[in-house]
Design an enzyme around this catalytic site. Sequence first.
Site, PDB file in Angstrom:
ATOM      1  N   ASP A  37       0.848  -1.185   0.000  1.00  0.00           N
ATOM      2  CA  ASP A  37       0.000   0.000   0.000  1.00  0.00           C
ATOM      3  C   ASP A  37       0.889   1.242   0.000  1.00  0.00           C
ATOM      4  O   ASP A  37       1.588   1.512   0.969  1.00  0.00           O
ATOM      5  CB  ASP A  37      -0.890  -0.010   1.251  1.00  0.00           C
ATOM      6  N   TYR A  93       3.486   9.715  -0.700  1.00  0.00           N
ATOM      7  CA  TYR A  93       4.594   9.126   0.069  1.00  0.00           C
ATOM      8  C   TYR A  93       5.940   9.324  -0.642  1.00  0.00           C
ATOM      9  O   TYR A  93       6.990   9.170  -0.015  1.00  0.00           O
ATOM     10  CB  TYR A  93       4.405   7.621   0.302  1.00  0.00           C
ATOM     11  N   LYS A 110      -2.581   6.039  -4.089  1.00  0.00           N
ATOM     12  CA  LYS A 110      -3.636   7.009  -3.719  1.00  0.00           C
ATOM     13  C   LYS A 110      -3.354   8.361  -4.363  1.00  0.00           C
ATOM     14  O   LYS A 110      -2.199   8.763  -4.510  1.00  0.00           O
ATOM     15  CB  LYS A 110      -3.674   7.189  -2.189  1.00  0.00           C
ATOM     16  N   HIS A 121      -7.097   9.956  -1.537  1.00  0.00           N
ATOM     17  CA  HIS A 121      -6.357   9.870  -0.273  1.00  0.00           C
ATOM     18  C   HIS A 121      -7.099  10.571   0.876  1.00  0.00           C
ATOM     19  O   HIS A 121      -7.193  10.048   1.977  1.00  0.00           O
ATOM     20  CB  HIS A 121      -4.961  10.477  -0.474  1.00  0.00           C
TER      21      HIS A 121
END
Length: 283
Positions: A45, A50, A75, A108
């Site tokens: 994930d 990120y 996301k 997100h």
Amino acid sequence: MTVPSLTLSDSTTIPQFGLGVWQVPAQDAERVVGEALEIGYRHVDTAQMYGNEAGVGAALKSSGLARDDFYVTTKLNNGLHRLDDAKRSLRESLDRLGLDNVDLFLIHWPLPTRYDGDFVSTWQALVELQDEGLTTSIGVSNFQPAHLDRIVAETGVVPVVNQVEVHPYFGNEETRAATRRHGALVEGWSPLGQGGGELTDPVITAIASELGKSPAQVVLRWHLDRGDIVFPKSTHRERLQENFEVFDFALTSEQVAAISALDKGEAGRTGAHPDTMDWIPGA
Ligand code: A2P
């Protein structure tokens, strides 16, 4: 160790357990994901925010695993909610991941105070991306019950999952219940509570010593026994291994209830509240 698969409302399946890579630095992502895949993890994930999709992709490529043998979620970045941005961004994610499609793409955060409160058009963008085959399934993250009700009422399309903060001190029960009421599954983020004290809580450490398991293993088992999907993060190989060893035991219903009773309500929340979260990277 066999990781169970759960069936989503669109009839696809998802491994109930995987690796989360929030806060895994870009330069470590390839090593961490590579180690997890060696241990047996088959679900990763990640997220555009990120900044580590390229490392995830490099590890998947060098693992030599067939595409059908792993499950990848990414996301949508908070700054990219408009239709064209959302569509372009998934193509860019796929380039970084080295994939033709992801298994699951999520909004997100709903950002109800941004974009004139219009997260419904963003959801519609994900529907189009699914129609184009760039993602197999679509879902949301950090959606409160009212946000879920609204996208379902206005589009008729139910997200397959809602990924929200869940750990023993923050059961997030209303949102979990609303998610399930819509026929979606709950994915719990920060499943270990990010060092918020759960791993030294006397109720959890007592159950851990009774079972000869670690507190982290007991907390992960609690999520799994409640039917949620989890993907704990660790950058340490021993912990990746420890977290994976949760499929050879189960908690009793009393043990599950004792851990659920540690819920502190809003006081247990460690992350942003979805109603007010409005952060856009670089804005
Ligand atoms: P680290 O990456 O240094 O191993 P969450 O998944 O709830 O966000 O929690 C992740 C945090 O918990 C990270 O700080 C991670 O640290 C730590 N962690 C992960 N696995 C374990 C474990 N088995 N025991 C203790 N801490 C862990």
